[in-house]
Enzyme design. Structure first.
Site, mmCIF file in Angstrom:
data_model
loop_
_atom_site.group_PDB
_atom_site.id
_atom_site.type_symbol
_atom_site.label_atom_id
_atom_site.label_comp_id
_atom_site.label_asym_id
_atom_site.label_seq_id
_atom_site.Cartn_x
_atom_site.Cartn_y
_atom_site.Cartn_z
ATOM 1 N N GLY A 99 0.785 -1.241 0.000
ATOM 2 C CA GLY A 99 0.000 0.000 0.000
ATOM 3 C C GLY A 99 0.809 1.279 0.000
ATOM 4 N N SER A 100 2.053 1.224 -0.495
ATOM 5 C CA SER A 100 2.852 2.456 -0.447
ATOM 6 C C SER A 100 2.326 3.510 -1.424
ATOM 7 C CB SER A 100 4.328 2.155 -0.705
ATOM 8 O OG SER A 100 4.552 1.775 -2.049
ATOM 9 N N ARG B 195 -14.869 -15.248 -10.363
ATOM 10 C CA ARG B 195 -14.503 -13.827 -10.498
ATOM 11 C C ARG B 195 -15.752 -12.949 -10.504
ATOM 12 N NH1 ARG B 195 -9.015 -12.844 -11.843
ATOM 13 N NH2 ARG B 195 -7.972 -14.776 -12.379
ATOM 14 N N MET C 223 -4.209 -6.593 -7.094
ATOM 15 C CA MET C 223 -3.632 -7.689 -7.879
ATOM 16 C C MET C 223 -4.647 -8.681 -8.446
ATOM 17 S SD MET C 223 -0.576 -6.738 -8.097
ATOM 18 C CE MET C 223 0.121 -8.161 -8.918
ATOM 19 N N ARG C 224 -5.901 -8.318 -8.555
ATOM 20 C CA ARG C 224 -6.883 -9.206 -9.184
ATOM 21 C C ARG C 224 -7.369 -8.616 -10.488
ATOM 22 N NH1 ARG C 224 -6.523 -14.113 -7.743
ATOM 23 N NH2 ARG C 224 -8.534 -14.477 -8.735
ATOM 24 N N ASN D 274 -5.442 3.110 -12.579
ATOM 25 C CA ASN D 274 -4.475 2.109 -12.128
ATOM 26 C C ASN D 274 -3.065 2.650 -12.338
ATOM 27 O OD1 ASN D 274 -3.387 -0.495 -11.373
ATOM 28 N ND2 ASN D 274 -2.994 -0.867 -13.548
ATOM 29 N N HIS E 211 0.602 1.134 -13.190
ATOM 30 C CA HIS E 211 1.224 -0.103 -13.656
ATOM 31 C C HIS E 211 2.727 0.124 -13.791
ATOM 32 C CE1 HIS E 211 1.681 -3.881 -15.739
ATOM 33 N NE2 HIS E 211 2.430 -3.265 -16.625
ATOM 34 N N THR F 248 -9.661 -0.153 -18.358
ATOM 35 C CA THR F 248 -10.642 -0.680 -19.305
ATOM 36 C C THR F 248 -10.619 -2.205 -19.206
ATOM 37 O OG1 THR F 248 -9.001 -0.724 -21.069
ATOM 38 C CG2 THR F 248 -10.373 1.260 -20.913
ATOM 39 N N GLU G 222 -9.723 -4.526 -21.202
ATOM 40 C CA GLU G 222 -8.474 -5.150 -21.644
ATOM 41 C C GLU G 222 -7.337 -4.731 -20.716
ATOM 42 O OE1 GLU G 222 -5.693 -5.818 -25.607
ATOM 43 O OE2 GLU G 222 -7.400 -4.466 -25.728
HETATM 44 N N1 NHR Z 1 -8.580 -5.400 -14.653
HETATM 45 C C1 NHR Z 1 -8.888 -4.972 -15.874
HETATM 46 N N2 NHR Z 1 -9.989 -5.457 -16.444
HETATM 47 N N3 NHR Z 1 -8.122 -4.091 -16.576
HETATM 48 C C2 NHR Z 1 -6.989 -3.608 -16.022
HETATM 49 O O1 NHR Z 1 -6.276 -2.743 -16.714
HETATM 50 C C3 NHR Z 1 -6.592 -4.038 -14.721
HETATM 51 C C4 NHR Z 1 -7.434 -4.950 -14.070
HETATM 52 C C5 NHR Z 1 -7.106 -5.440 -12.795
HETATM 53 C C6 NHR Z 1 -5.930 -5.046 -12.190
HETATM 54 C C7 NHR Z 1 -3.763 -3.889 -12.195
HETATM 55 C C8 NHR Z 1 -2.681 -4.766 -12.800
HETATM 56 C C9 NHR Z 1 -1.499 -4.125 -13.384
HETATM 57 O O2 NHR Z 1 -1.241 -2.943 -13.172
HETATM 58 C C10 NHR Z 1 -5.064 -4.178 -12.859
HETATM 59 C C11 NHR Z 1 -5.393 -3.655 -14.107
HETATM 60 C C12 NHR Z 1 -3.174 -8.234 -11.508
HETATM 61 C C13 NHR Z 1 -2.862 -9.032 -12.592
HETATM 62 C C14 NHR Z 1 -2.963 -10.531 -12.510
HETATM 63 O O3 NHR Z 1 -2.564 -11.248 -13.398
HETATM 64 C C15 NHR Z 1 -2.487 -8.419 -13.771
HETATM 65 C C16 NHR Z 1 -2.447 -7.034 -13.840
HETATM 66 C C17 NHR Z 1 -2.755 -6.236 -12.722
HETATM 67 C C18 NHR Z 1 -3.115 -6.866 -11.571
HETATM 68 N N4 NHR Z 1 -3.540 -11.069 -11.420
HETATM 69 C C19 NHR Z 1 -3.762 -12.493 -11.158
HETATM 70 C C20 NHR Z 1 -5.228 -12.861 -11.433
HETATM 71 O O4 NHR Z 1 -5.428 -14.032 -11.784
HETATM 72 C C21 NHR Z 1 -3.477 -12.841 -9.726
HETATM 73 C C22 NHR Z 1 -2.076 -12.520 -9.309
HETATM 74 C C23 NHR Z 1 -1.891 -12.540 -7.787
HETATM 75 O O5 NHR Z 1 -2.875 -12.720 -7.048
HETATM 76 O O6 NHR Z 1 -0.756 -12.320 -7.354
HETATM 77 O O7 NHR Z 1 -6.136 -12.021 -11.231
HETATM 78 O O8 NHR Z 1 -0.730 -4.828 -14.092
HETATM 79 C C1 GAR Z 2 3.626 -1.015 -7.340
HETATM 80 O O1 GAR Z 2 4.902 -1.043 -7.908
HETATM 81 C C2 GAR Z 2 2.558 -1.043 -8.420
HETATM 82 O O2 GAR Z 2 2.912 -0.307 -9.570
HETATM 83 C C3 GAR Z 2 2.525 -2.501 -8.729
HETATM 84 O O3 GAR Z 2 2.703 -3.178 -7.512
HETATM 85 C C4 GAR Z 2 3.358 -2.315 -6.594
HETATM 86 C C5 GAR Z 2 2.459 -2.108 -5.419
HETATM 87 O O4 GAR Z 2 3.128 -1.475 -4.378
HETATM 88 N N1 GAR Z 2 1.300 -2.876 -9.334
HETATM 89 C C6 GAR Z 2 1.179 -3.976 -10.062
HETATM 90 O O5 GAR Z 2 2.118 -4.693 -10.294
HETATM 91 C C7 GAR Z 2 -0.203 -4.265 -10.558
HETATM 92 N N2 GAR Z 2 -0.148 -5.476 -11.301
HETATM 93 P P1 GAR Z 2 2.329 -0.791 -3.195
HETATM 94 O O6 GAR Z 2 1.338 -1.829 -2.663
HETATM 95 O O7 GAR Z 2 3.371 -0.478 -2.186
HETATM 96 O O8 GAR Z 2 1.643 0.414 -3.738
#
Ligand code: NHR
Ligand code: GAR
Length: 208
Positions: A12-13, A65, A90-91, A107, A109, A141, A143
């Site tokens: 959560g930083s 989901r 992370m979901r 978000n 990324h 979005t 995707e």
């Molecule tokens: N959802 C949608 N539809 N679109 C985006 O752009 C999203 C999203 C959900 C999260 C953040 C994200 C990133 O910044 C995010 C963007 C999780 C995964 C993933 O593969 C991928 C991207 C991001 C967050 N998650 C696994 C899953 O099955 C679980 C991984 C884990 O629990 O550690 O959901 O990249």
């Molecule tokens: C951050 O680096 C963020 O960009 C990344 O995880 C870290 C979270 O740190 N996000 C992803 O990788 C999403 N897939 P935080 O919990 O300290 O903010």
């Protein structure tokens, strides 16, 4: 006054950076809630210590989901958000959920999108021999990591970098970039036109 709901999964930083900037700079906004899909997320402690309402919607308690997203949406909407901020959340979210928050969910990324969507971005940047890496704030979005880009921050990739050293360098920039981008939204300075973000000039302050 805009209501912001922040979703986290761990440390959560980035959430903390947004909360601190909002307080220090006096944005016309409040953090209505911090919500985690993981009960053990460290970031919940910071929010609780600040008196910010917190909630947990644990994805492992849901069979699909769609069911998880429905429960998450119901919890978020109790706080009447103008903006939903994914901060290390992370979901992957389903299309109906994303559609419900269209134009009001951001978000951060950890890559220079469109490079390296998905996970393990820092290692991917190193393996690809990139000279530069960074972070991107984008509207969410359906995707994954393809929504309209609000802002990016760049760092060099240095010889000998590991996932740890590179992610730490990027994180320092994330903590400036995310508050900047969220503030633009709070000040109504973001518009999406033909799938691209336009940053509007600050509103004129009138003097007497
Ligand atoms: N959802 C949608 N539809 N679109 C985006 O752009 C999203 C999203 C959900 C999260 C953040 C994200 C990133 O910044 C995010 C963007 C999780 C995964 C993933 O593969 C991928 C991207 C991001 C967050 N998650 C696994 C899953 O099955 C679980 C991984 C884990 O629990 O550690 O959901 O990249
Ligand atoms: C951050 O680096 C963020 O960009 C990344 O995880 C870290 C979270 O740190 N996000 C992803 O990788 C999403 N897939 P935080 O919990 O300290 O903010």
């Amino acid at each position: 006054m805009k209501n912001i709901v922040i979703l986290i999964s761990g440390r959560g930083s980035n959430m903390e950076a947004v909360v601190r900037a909002l307080e220090a700079e006096g944005w016309p906004a409040r953090i209505a809630a911090v919500i985690s899909n993981k009960p053990e997320a460290k970031g919940l402690d910071f929010a609780r210590a600040r008196g910010i309402p917190t909630a947990v919607v644990a994805n492992k308690e849901y069979g699909s989901r769609a069911e998880f997203d429905a429960a998450l949406q119901e919890t978020i909407d109790r706080f009447a958000p103008d903006l939903v901020v994914l901060a290390g959340f992370m979901r992957i979210l389903t299309a109906p959920f994303v559609e419900h928050y269209a134009g009001r969910m951001l978000n951060i990324h950890p890559s220079l999108l469109p490079l390296f969507p998905g996970l393990a971005t820092h290692q991917q940047a190193i393996d690809a021999g990139e000279k530069e890496h960074g972070a991107t704030v984008h509207f969410v979005t359906a995707e994954l990591d393809h929504g309209p880009v609000v802002a990016q921050a760049r760092v060099p990739v240095l010889p000998g970098d590991t996932e740890e050293t590179l992610s730490a360098r990027v994180l320092v920039e994330e903590h400036k970039l995310y508050p900047y981008a969220v503030r633009l939204f709070v000040e109504d300075r973001l518009s999406i036109e033909n799938g691209e973000v336009r940053i509007l000039a600050p509103a004129e302050t009138t003097s007497i």
